[in-house]
Design a protein around this motif. Structure first.
Motif, PDB file in Angstrom:
ATOM      1  N   MET A  11       0.822  -1.212   0.000  1.00 52.29           N
ATOM      2  CA  MET A  11       0.000   0.000   0.000  1.00 52.29           C
ATOM      3  C   MET A  11       0.858   1.266   0.000  1.00 52.29           C
ATOM      4  O   MET A  11       0.572   2.227  -0.718  1.00 52.29           O
ATOM      5  N   TYR A 231      -5.527   7.406   0.259  1.00 54.06           N
ATOM      6  CA  TYR A 231      -6.166   6.168   0.722  1.00 54.06           C
ATOM      7  C   TYR A 231      -5.138   5.059   0.912  1.00 54.06           C
ATOM      8  O   TYR A 231      -5.143   4.358   1.932  1.00 54.06           O
ATOM      9  N   THR A 234      -3.220   5.745   4.046  1.00 58.62           N
ATOM     10  CA  THR A 234      -3.998   5.451   5.251  1.00 58.62           C
ATOM     11  C   THR A 234      -4.036   3.955   5.528  1.00 58.62           C
ATOM     12  O   THR A 234      -3.800   3.506   6.661  1.00 58.62           O
ATOM     13  N   TYR A 235      -4.301   3.156   4.503  1.00 61.58           N
ATOM     14  CA  TYR A 235      -4.390   1.714   4.698  1.00 61.58           C
ATOM     15  C   TYR A 235      -3.034   1.097   4.995  1.00 61.58           C
ATOM     16  O   TYR A 235      -2.938   0.075   5.678  1.00 61.58           O
ATOM     17  N   ASN A 239      -2.483  -1.185   8.399  1.00 55.46           N
ATOM     18  CA  ASN A 239      -2.229  -2.618   8.297  1.00 55.46           C
ATOM     19  C   ASN A 239      -0.804  -3.035   8.646  1.00 55.46           C
ATOM     20  O   ASN A 239      -0.541  -4.234   8.772  1.00 55.46           O
TER      21      ASN A 239
END
Length: 302
Positions: A11, A231, A234-235, A239
């Protein structure tokens, strides 16, 4: 655990690629739009995208507890100022150098944390930050690629404001959902950008230019790539441990260099290259203790 970390790393790599693309599109539009206009168009597109996504994936908009609004407003303002300073430098200097200035945020975080968070400053962190400051001095040489006093000031401010935004985000997790913070930032910057376009601000706002047909595509791509980057970022932090994610964020400088060269920037000279290398080294050294700690935990779980 392993799959979660791999997902987080994937990510952050995607996030940095998207932010690199966004920066390249901003550089393309900088000949026509002022930094303030680019901030507005980037933010309003992001706001509209988030509002379109919300019905399909709703998230909590209300705060978990009272007392977070001032911190959220502060995050919007400093994040917006960081973006504005960064967009100005994208127009004036090479994409790699502008990105390097912005990626100095961990250096300033080390220096500001004792004042703002009352954290004890470790000697190793201070040495690492000093290495990074030497790098900042090297890329701030006026004889290199027309880096003048305004560009140096904007570069330093972009890093400081990003640092302040990151410090504020630590507290905001107690008050708001992550997606709500992203939406608040996008909406707040849309308002600030819209108002700022109608104010004559030297270097940053030069009036309102009506988008041409060919600009619609670039504006949309700036917003889309910026939204995806936010996004993915953020992920990534949701995680995987920050200690593992933070060092990988410096790949953003690599994308800045590659996209900048594609758009016509010159290769960095020896002094600038050394400065960027010292900034990279400084950031990695700052993140190293947390990285080793997380890797040790990972090994103990397997």
């Amino acid at each position: 655990m392993r799959n979660t970390i791999l997902f987080g790393v994937s990510m952050i790599l995607l996030a940095n690629f998207c932010f690199g693309i966004m920066s390249a599109f901003v550089k393309i539009t900088a000949d026509y739009f002022s930094p303030m206009e680019n901030v507005f168009y980037r933010s309003i597109t992001m706001t509209l995208l988030l509002l379109l996504i919300y019905p399909f994936k709703p998230y909590r908009l209300k705060s978990y507890k009272q007392g977070g609004f001032k911190k959220l407003a502060f995050r919007v303002v400093v994040g917006g100022l960081a973006m504005l300073a960064f967009f100005y430098n994208i127009e004036k200097i090479s994409l790699a150098t502008a990105t390097a200035f912005s990626q100095c945020a961990p250096i300033y975080t080390v220096l500001l944390s004792p004042l703002l968070l009352k954290e004890k400053l470790k000697r190793s962190a201070l040495i690492s930050a000093c290495i990074g400051l030497v790098g900042v001095v090297l890329i701030s040489d006026p004889s290199v690629e027309n880096v003048g006093p305004v560009e140096i000031l904007m570069g330093i401010l972009s890093g400081i404001f990003v640092s302040l935004a990151y410090i504020t985000l630590r507290d905001l997790r107690e008050y708001y959902d992550k997606q709500a913070v992203i939406l608040a930032f996008a909406f707040g910057m849309s308002v600030l950008g819209l108002v700022g376009m109608f104010i004559d601000i030297p270097f940053l706002s030069t009036g309102v230019h009506i988008p041409r047909k060919e600009d619609i595509l670039w504006i949309s791509l700036i917003g889309i790539s910026g939204t995806l980057g936010q996004y993915f970022l953020t992920y990534a932090y949701m995680n995987a441990p920050a200690g593992i994610i933070a060092p990988i964020e410096y790949t953003r400088i690599v994308w800045g260099l590659l996209f900048g060269l594609y758009l016509g920037d010159q290769f960095l000279d020896l002094k600038s290259s050394l400065g960027v290398a010292l900034i990279l080294c400084s950031g990695l050294l700052i993140a190293l203790p947390a990285l080793l700690k997380e890797l040790k935990k990972f090994k103990s779980c397997n």
